[in-house]
Design a protein around this motif. Structure first.
Motif, PDB file in Angstrom:
ATOM      1  N   ILE B  22      15.773 -41.429-151.705  1.00 23.31           N
ATOM      2  CA  ILE B  22      15.870 -42.327-150.556  1.00 23.31           C
ATOM      3  C   ILE B  22      17.023 -43.308-150.771  1.00 23.31           C
ATOM      4  O   ILE B  22      17.429 -43.562-151.910  1.00 23.31           O
ATOM      5  N   THR B  23      17.515 -43.834-149.687  1.00 23.01           N
ATOM      6  CA  THR B  23      18.566 -44.855-149.775  1.00 23.01           C
ATOM      7  C   THR B  23      17.880 -46.213-149.702  1.00 23.01           C
ATOM      8  O   THR B  23      17.092 -46.466-148.799  1.00 23.01           O
ATOM      9  N   PHE B  24      18.174 -47.043-150.682  1.00 20.28           N
ATOM     10  CA  PHE B  24      17.486 -48.327-150.812  1.00 20.28           C
ATOM     11  C   PHE B  24      18.534 -49.429-150.927  1.00 20.28           C
ATOM     12  O   PHE B  24      19.428 -49.354-151.781  1.00 20.28           O
ATOM     13  N   SER B  25      18.407 -50.456-150.078  1.00 23.25           N
ATOM     14  CA  SER B  25      19.464 -51.474-150.104  1.00 23.25           C
ATOM     15  C   SER B  25      18.936 -52.842-150.532  1.00 23.25           C
ATOM     16  O   SER B  25      19.663 -53.815-150.552  1.00 23.25           O
ATOM     17  N   GLU B  26      17.629 -52.905-150.860  1.00 22.83           N
ATOM     18  CA  GLU B  26      17.100 -54.189-151.312  1.00 22.83           C
ATOM     19  C   GLU B  26      16.948 -54.195-152.830  1.00 22.83           C
ATOM     20  O   GLU B  26      17.598 -53.401-153.498  1.00 22.83           O
ATOM     21  N   SER B  27      16.089 -55.096-153.386  1.00 20.35           N
ATOM     22  CA  SER B  27      16.182 -55.218-154.845  1.00 20.35           C
ATOM     23  C   SER B  27      14.881 -55.131-155.635  1.00 20.35           C
ATOM     24  O   SER B  27      14.907 -54.794-156.811  1.00 20.35           O
ATOM     25  N   GLN B  52       9.142 -47.678-164.172  1.00 18.21           N
ATOM     26  CA  GLN B  52      10.606 -47.622-164.194  1.00 18.21           C
ATOM     27  C   GLN B  52      10.980 -47.506-165.666  1.00 18.21           C
ATOM     28  O   GLN B  52      10.417 -48.219-166.498  1.00 18.21           O
ATOM     29  N   ASN B  53      11.917 -46.636-166.011  1.00 20.36           N
ATOM     30  CA  ASN B  53      12.275 -46.416-167.422  1.00 20.36           C
ATOM     31  C   ASN B  53      11.054 -46.110-168.282  1.00 20.36           C
ATOM     32  O   ASN B  53      10.919 -46.604-169.395  1.00 20.36           O
ATOM     33  N   GLN B  54      10.140 -45.314-167.748  1.00 23.27           N
ATOM     34  CA  GLN B  54       8.920 -44.923-168.456  1.00 23.27           C
ATOM     35  C   GLN B  54       8.029 -46.081-168.869  1.00 23.27           C
ATOM     36  O   GLN B  54       7.275 -46.000-169.838  1.00 23.27           O
ATOM     37  N   THR B  55       8.143 -47.198-168.124  1.00 17.56           N
ATOM     38  CA  THR B  55       7.317 -48.368-168.407  1.00 17.56           C
ATOM     39  C   THR B  55       6.743 -48.869-167.086  1.00 17.56           C
ATOM     40  O   THR B  55       7.436 -48.851-166.067  1.00 17.56           O
ATOM     41  N   LEU B  56       5.484 -49.318-167.115  1.00 18.84           N
ATOM     42  CA  LEU B  56       4.879 -49.864-165.906  1.00 18.84           C
ATOM     43  C   LEU B  56       5.553 -51.188-165.562  1.00 18.84           C
ATOM     44  O   LEU B  56       5.846 -51.984-166.460  1.00 18.84           O
ATOM     45  N   VAL B  57       5.804 -51.399-164.276  1.00 21.93           N
ATOM     46  CA  VAL B  57       6.441 -52.652-163.857  1.00 21.93           C
ATOM     47  C   VAL B  57       5.597 -53.320-162.764  1.00 21.93           C
ATOM     48  O   VAL B  57       4.845 -52.654-162.058  1.00 21.93           O
ATOM     49  N   SER B  58       5.759 -54.639-162.638  1.00 22.23           N
ATOM     50  CA  SER B  58       5.009 -55.370-161.614  1.00 22.23           C
ATOM     51  C   SER B  58       5.789 -55.327-160.298  1.00 22.23           C
ATOM     52  O   SER B  58       6.952 -54.930-160.261  1.00 22.23           O
ATOM     53  N   GLU B  59       5.129 -55.787-159.241  1.00 23.35           N
ATOM     54  CA  GLU B  59       5.758 -55.717-157.915  1.00 23.35           C
ATOM     55  C   GLU B  59       6.983 -56.616-157.772  1.00 23.35           C
ATOM     56  O   GLU B  59       7.838 -56.361-156.937  1.00 23.35           O
ATOM     57  N   ASP B  60       7.043 -57.686-158.578  1.00 19.33           N
ATOM     58  CA  ASP B  60       8.225 -58.552-158.436  1.00 19.33           C
ATOM     59  C   ASP B  60       9.397 -58.135-159.340  1.00 19.33           C
ATOM     60  O   ASP B  60      10.434 -58.787-159.370  1.00 19.33           O
ATOM     61  N   ALA B  61       9.227 -57.017-160.044  1.00 22.97           N
ATOM     62  CA  ALA B  61      10.311 -56.532-160.907  1.00 22.97           C
ATOM     63  C   ALA B  61      11.503 -56.075-160.060  1.00 22.97           C
ATOM     64  O   ALA B  61      11.343 -55.628-158.926  1.00 22.97           O
ATOM     65  N   GLN B  62      12.693 -56.220-160.641  1.00 24.40           N
ATOM     66  CA  GLN B  62      13.913 -55.735-159.989  1.00 24.40           C
ATOM     67  C   GLN B  62      14.033 -54.226-160.211  1.00 24.40           C
ATOM     68  O   GLN B  62      13.688 -53.727-161.274  1.00 24.40           O
ATOM     69  N   ILE B  63      14.560 -53.548-159.219  1.00 23.43           N
ATOM     70  CA  ILE B  63      14.830 -52.115-159.383  1.00 23.43           C
ATOM     71  C   ILE B  63      16.181 -51.980-160.089  1.00 23.43           C
ATOM     72  O   ILE B  63      17.219 -52.386-159.567  1.00 23.43           O
ATOM     73  N   LEU B  64      16.129 -51.430-161.306  1.00 25.98           N
ATOM     74  CA  LEU B  64      17.346 -51.335-162.112  1.00 25.98           C
ATOM     75  C   LEU B  64      17.710 -49.884-162.401  1.00 25.98           C
ATOM     76  O   LEU B  64      18.796 -49.578-162.861  1.00 25.98           O
ATOM     77  N   ASN B  65      16.734 -49.019-162.163  1.00 25.00           N
ATOM     78  CA  ASN B  65      16.916 -47.623-162.533  1.00 25.00           C
ATOM     79  C   ASN B  65      16.913 -46.783-161.269  1.00 25.00           C
ATOM     80  O   ASN B  65      16.303 -47.171-160.277  1.00 25.00           O
ATOM     81  N   SER B  66      17.555 -45.622-161.322  1.00 23.98           N
ATOM     82  CA  SER B  66      17.579 -44.793-160.115  1.00 23.98           C
ATOM     83  C   SER B  66      16.332 -43.919-159.989  1.00 23.98           C
ATOM     84  O   SER B  66      16.138 -43.264-158.990  1.00 23.98           O
ATOM     85  N   GLU B  67      15.478 -43.944-161.025  1.00 24.33           N
ATOM     86  CA  GLU B  67      14.242 -43.151-160.928  1.00 24.33           C
ATOM     87  C   GLU B  67      13.019 -44.072-160.980  1.00 24.33           C
ATOM     88  O   GLU B  67      12.819 -44.802-161.936  1.00 24.33           O
ATOM     89  N   ILE B  68      12.238 -44.005-159.908  1.00 28.40           N
ATOM     90  CA  ILE B  68      11.034 -44.829-159.814  1.00 28.40           C
ATOM     91  C   ILE B  68       9.854 -43.878-159.643  1.00 28.40           C
ATOM     92  O   ILE B  68       9.934 -42.906-158.875  1.00 28.40           O
ATOM     93  N   VAL B  69       8.769 -44.152-160.371  1.00 33.35           N
ATOM     94  CA  VAL B  69       7.650 -43.215-160.372  1.00 33.35           C
ATOM     95  C   VAL B  69       6.363 -43.915-159.942  1.00 33.35           C
ATOM     96  O   VAL B  69       6.053 -45.000-160.428  1.00 33.35           O
ATOM     97  N   LEU B  70       5.631 -43.289-159.031  1.00 26.50           N
ATOM     98  CA  LEU B  70       4.334 -43.817-158.589  1.00 26.50           C
ATOM     99  C   LEU B  70       3.215 -43.031-159.268  1.00 26.50           C
ATOM    100  O   LEU B  70       3.161 -41.803-159.147  1.00 26.50           O
ATOM    101  N   LEU B  71       2.355 -43.767-159.976  1.00 29.14           N
ATOM    102  CA  LEU B  71       1.330 -43.117-160.795  1.00 29.14           C
ATOM    103  C   LEU B  71      -0.080 -43.497-160.334  1.00 29.14           C
ATOM    104  O   LEU B  71      -0.424 -44.677-160.311  1.00 29.14           O
ATOM    105  N   PRO B  72      -0.908 -42.515-160.009  1.00 25.97           N
ATOM    106  CA  PRO B  72      -2.310 -42.806-159.676  1.00 25.97           C
ATOM    107  C   PRO B  72      -3.093 -43.151-160.954  1.00 25.97           C
ATOM    108  O   PRO B  72      -2.526 -43.104-162.047  1.00 25.97           O
ATOM    109  N   PRO B  73      -4.378 -43.517-160.840  1.00 27.04           N
ATOM    110  CA  PRO B  73      -5.142 -43.885-162.051  1.00 27.04           C
ATOM    111  C   PRO B  73      -5.078 -42.795-163.130  1.00 27.04           C
ATOM    112  O   PRO B  73      -5.154 -41.606-162.816  1.00 27.04           O
ATOM    113  N   PHE B  74      -4.942 -43.239-164.379  1.00 24.37           N
ATOM    114  CA  PHE B  74      -4.828 -42.299-165.503  1.00 24.37           C
ATOM    115  C   PHE B  74      -6.190 -41.656-165.774  1.00 24.37           C
ATOM    116  O   PHE B  74      -7.220 -42.327-165.724  1.00 24.37           O
ATOM    117  N   ALA B  75      -6.165 -40.376-166.097  1.00 19.57           N
ATOM    118  CA  ALA B  75      -7.434 -39.652-166.262  1.00 19.57           C
ATOM    119  C   ALA B  75      -7.377 -38.655-167.414  1.00 19.57           C
ATOM    120  O   ALA B  75      -7.911 -37.553-167.327  1.00 19.57           O
TER     121      ALA B  75
END
Lengths: 148, 77
Positions: B22-27, B52-75
């Motif tokens: 996706i094209t993202f223009s915010e931060s 982001q960068n294989q580490t969980l991030v909070s909602e106020d974190a800056q997007i610094l990497n081009s790969e962002i991953v959404l993870l459901p509950p771990f099982a």
């Protein structure tokens, strides 16, 4: 052999066999400083939900992060407990009810260390590693596994 | 910036894809989530974490990497 602890392969395609676990135990007979082993085996349960029985769990993982996490957890566990060695294997793909999906094996000169280490390890793996389980029922419908 | 978003488990069922660009223009992560929730309203009801960068991030974190991953509950296990 490089003695530095590198990330070890954890994921195994499909169920973990009794032969694999047995061989892993046998390989430790040469390590004679060990006085105590402890093993945890996670097995897929055939839970019945709304009258339907779970037949298998299909595991997927965010592998890059999962491997990184397994490595971190390994290092942290070696820091915390006096262990001689540690092995962790987790299934990916389909594992039928009654089959093994998680094999955790710790060894130490003394028993207290392994009892404590195994509990810490299994709990931390369940909490921190991005692995997902699709619980497949006999009629091929499914739901997503939630750890309790 | 062009981001690759990856979805796992039940989230990939909601989005009907395992990844997309996706094209993202915010931060921030929360700005990205706002965009994704607008695209996939059903995500609202799902529990998930963002990595982001294989580490969980909070909602106020800056997007610094081009790969962002959404993870459901771990099982695992």
């Amino acid at each position: 052999m490089n003695k530095e602890r590198k990330p070890k392969a954890v994921f195994i395609e499909g169920a973990i066999s009794a032969e694999f676990i047995g061989n892993s135990i046998a390989k430790h007979q040469t390590k004679t400083t060990i006085g105590a082993h402890d093993i945890f085996l996670g097995q897929v349960r055939a839970d019945i939900i709304d009258g339907k029985t779970i037949k298998a769990i299909e595991y997927t993982a965010y592998e890059d992060m999962a491997n990184e996490k397994f490595h971190e957890i390994r290092e942290a566990t070696f820091e915390k407990f006096n262990l001689t060695c540690m092995h962790i294997y987790h299934s990916l793909g389909k594992v039928n009810a009654g089959e093994i999906c998680l094999f955790v094996f710790v060894s130490s000169p003394r028993r207290v260390e392994v009892f404590n280490a195994i509990e810490y390890l299994v709990n931390t793996i369940k909490e921190q590693v991005p692995i997902f389980g699709k619980e497949i029922f006999e009629d091929q419908s499914h739901q997503w596994k939630v750890n309790s | 910036m062009i981001l690759t978003i990856k979805y796992f488990g039940m989230l990939a069922e909601v989005t009907e894809c395992a990844e997309e660009t996706i094209t993202f223009s915010e931060s921030t992560v929360s700005e990205l989530l706002k965009m994704l929730l607008a695209k996939y309203p059903a995500l609202e009801k799902k529990e998930f974490q963002v990595a982001q960068n294989q580490t969980l991030v909070s909602e106020d974190a800056q997007i610094l990497n081009s790969e962002i991953v959404l993870l459901p509950p771990f099982a695992g296990g």
